[in-house]
Design an enzyme around this catalytic site. Structure first.
Site, PDB file in Angstrom:
ATOM      1  CE  LYS A 278      -3.808  -2.009   2.714  1.00  0.00           C
ATOM      2  NZ  LYS A 278      -4.950  -1.821   1.823  1.00  0.00           N
ATOM      3  NE  ARG A 352     -11.101  -9.933  -2.237  1.00  0.00           N
ATOM      4  CZ  ARG A 352     -11.370  -8.997  -3.139  1.00  0.00           C
ATOM      5  NH1 ARG A 352     -11.474  -9.330  -4.416  1.00  0.00           N
ATOM      6  NH2 ARG A 352     -11.518  -7.741  -2.784  1.00  0.00           N
TER       7      ARG A 352
END
Length: 498
Positions: A278, A352
């Site tokens: 990130k 996920r």
């Protein structure tokens, strides 16, 4: 840190307080309502305060000194009379903002919450809990007499003291917020599991086990293992169970069982983004990426303390998405618990992966009938439903409606998004595996797509499934809120009820 107490009546609430705060819709802040509660002098001061106040869309807070020894200060939260149909009738966000002003006061104070209906008490207390965080690392940590007395009052002056369920919800909401606020150097994977075990200790009938490190691989939990294997503390899955207290259904062999509900929480204690690192400004705040685990943990304890009729399982999928020589890589192919293979095309789509293992384990190994997962899963949730509504995706109409209804009852608002696997599966197409873990087109309902990835791993199990993406409401203005505890607990309690 403000300690919260729950007095049984107005007299006990006001005893010795330095600040008295009162919040309610504008039509409740009148002399007829306040005089029996406060007496003539404080009522007169309140009426002078509220006289020309325009609450606007979210309410307005005004205050004055009373000239009395107790209370020395009077604060009024004037809330709007009308709310939109997708808001909670208790005006939870307005009450939360009012709660911030109560939390900012020092010493002993009382907050009287004037609600329009007795059924609004839980949401009112929950809103205040979300406004009063408990974690701080400041050198000046407040005084021991920082106490807030909370008391809800219905029309006609009916006092609604917090019962055991409301009190436990407040405690667990604040616990969840504290966990979200803890820095990642403190709340490691090991520490989060320890916090969970401490929260569940002493609960009669609850059993807890952990699956840690390479044992995850031996049990087929390739997603959790891959995401967390580069961290200094190992990934793990914590599983807690409660047998339920309700009558068993049916009389024949194999049918004499309670509904089995699994709560599955994303517990990424820190998310660097993995090798798809990130950027600065996007990584800050990722200590809160375990907000789903915090919410499911709190909800599980609330449900057990309430003597929930259903059989319950709590699954916390705990990992740190770190970088290092052993980090999982773009182009890796993982074999998930479901048996499906996933080609990695985004190491920052890690939540996920861990949830897919968790829900598969809940259904295939433990036999859950209903699965509710909660996660700070996508930034796209904020685009889709905003800062204050979590997003819901479900394969079941009744479960979706139950989540929405529970949101209005508790003030933990949610809004449904489309469930349409046929529109989203193709976004994950891979030439060499069953699927990729991130979408090809980021403009095609990203939040629904992320939920679809999770569901894909249990689509052939027959389970009823509801997914809550709480990325926005789990942390507001850099503080955890504990969002989701009340929502999930209320949803489970409503399952099977007409």
């Amino acid at each position: 840190m403000t300690e919260i107490n729950f007095p049984r009546n107005v007299r006990a609430a006001l005893r010795g307080v330095q600040t008295l705060s009162i919040a309610g819709p504008q039509h409740r802040l009148d002399g007829k309502t306040l005089a029996p509660l406060l007496g003539p002098r404080l009522t007169s001061a309140a009426m002078a305060l509220v006289k020309d106040v325009k609450p606007g869309d979210l309410g307005k807070v005004v205050s004055t000194l009373t000239g009395l020894d107790s209370p020395r200060k009077l604060v009024l939260g004037v809330l709007p009379d009308k709310v939109a149909r997708h808001n909670s009738p208790v005006r939870g966000e307005s009450l939360r903002r009012f709660g911030l002003t109560v939390d900012a006061e020092s010493g002993k104070r009382a907050a009287l919450l004037l609600v329009d209906d007795a059924t609004h008490a839980l949401a009112a207390y929950n809103a205040m809990a979300k406004a009063m965080p408990t974690f701080t690392a400041k050198s000046e940590r407040g005084k021991k007499d920082d106490v807030a007395q909370l008391l809800a009052i219905a029309p006609g002056g009916r006092v609604l003291p917090a019962g055991s369920h409301e009190q436990e919800t407040v405690r667990m909401t604040r616990l969840a917020a504290r966990l979200v606020d803890m820095p990642p150097a403190v709340l490691t994977t090991t520490a989060l599991a320890a916090e969970a075990k401490a929260a569940l200790s002493g609960l009669k009938g609850v059993r807890v086990q952990e699956i840690v490190g390479d044992r995850l691989l031996r049990l087929g939990l390739g997603g959790i293992h891959a995401v967390g294997r580069a961290a200094t503390t190992p990934p793990r899955m914590l599983v807690a169970s409660w047998p339920g207290s309700g009558p068993r259904s049916g009389s024949g062999k194999g049918s004499a069982r309670r509904t089995h509900v699994a709560l599955v929480g994303k517990g990424i204690v820190y998310d660097t983004g993995g090798l798809h690192l990130k950027a600065r400004g996007s990584m800050e705040g990722m200590k809160g990426d375990m907000g789903g685990a915090a919410a499911t943990l709190g909800a599980f304890r609330v449900l057990v303390k309430a003597g929930c009729a259903h059989q319950l399982t709590l699954i916390l999928c705990i990992a740190e998405n770190a970088i290092g020589p052993t980090a999982y890589k773009p182009d890796d192919i993982l074999t998930m618990h479901s048996g499906k293979t996933v080609e990695i095309n985004n190491t920052d789509a890690e939540g996920r992966l861990v949830l897919a293992d968790g829900v598969s384990y809940a259904t295939r190994v433990l036999g859950a009938d209903v699965v509710l997962d909660a996660a700070t899963l996508t930034g796209a949730q904020l685009v889709a439903t905003g800062l204050l509504h979590a997003a819901v995706v479900s394969n079941d109409d009744d479960l979706e409606r139950g989540l929405v209804a529970a949101g209005r009852i508790t003030g933990d608002l949610v809004h449904p998004l489309p469930f349409a696997p046929e529109f989203y599966k193709h976004e994950f197409a891979s030439p060499i595996a069953d699927m990729r873990n991130s979408v090809a087109n980021r403009n095609n309902a990203q939040t629904s797509c992320a939920a679809q990835f999770i569901y894909w791993h249990i689509e052939n199990t027959g389970a009823r499934w509801g997914h809550v993406d709480l990325a926005g409401p789990a942390m507001l203005k850099d503080r955890g809120t504990g969002f989701g505890v009340a929502l999930l607990a209320e949803t489970v309690l409503r399952i099977g009820k007409k």
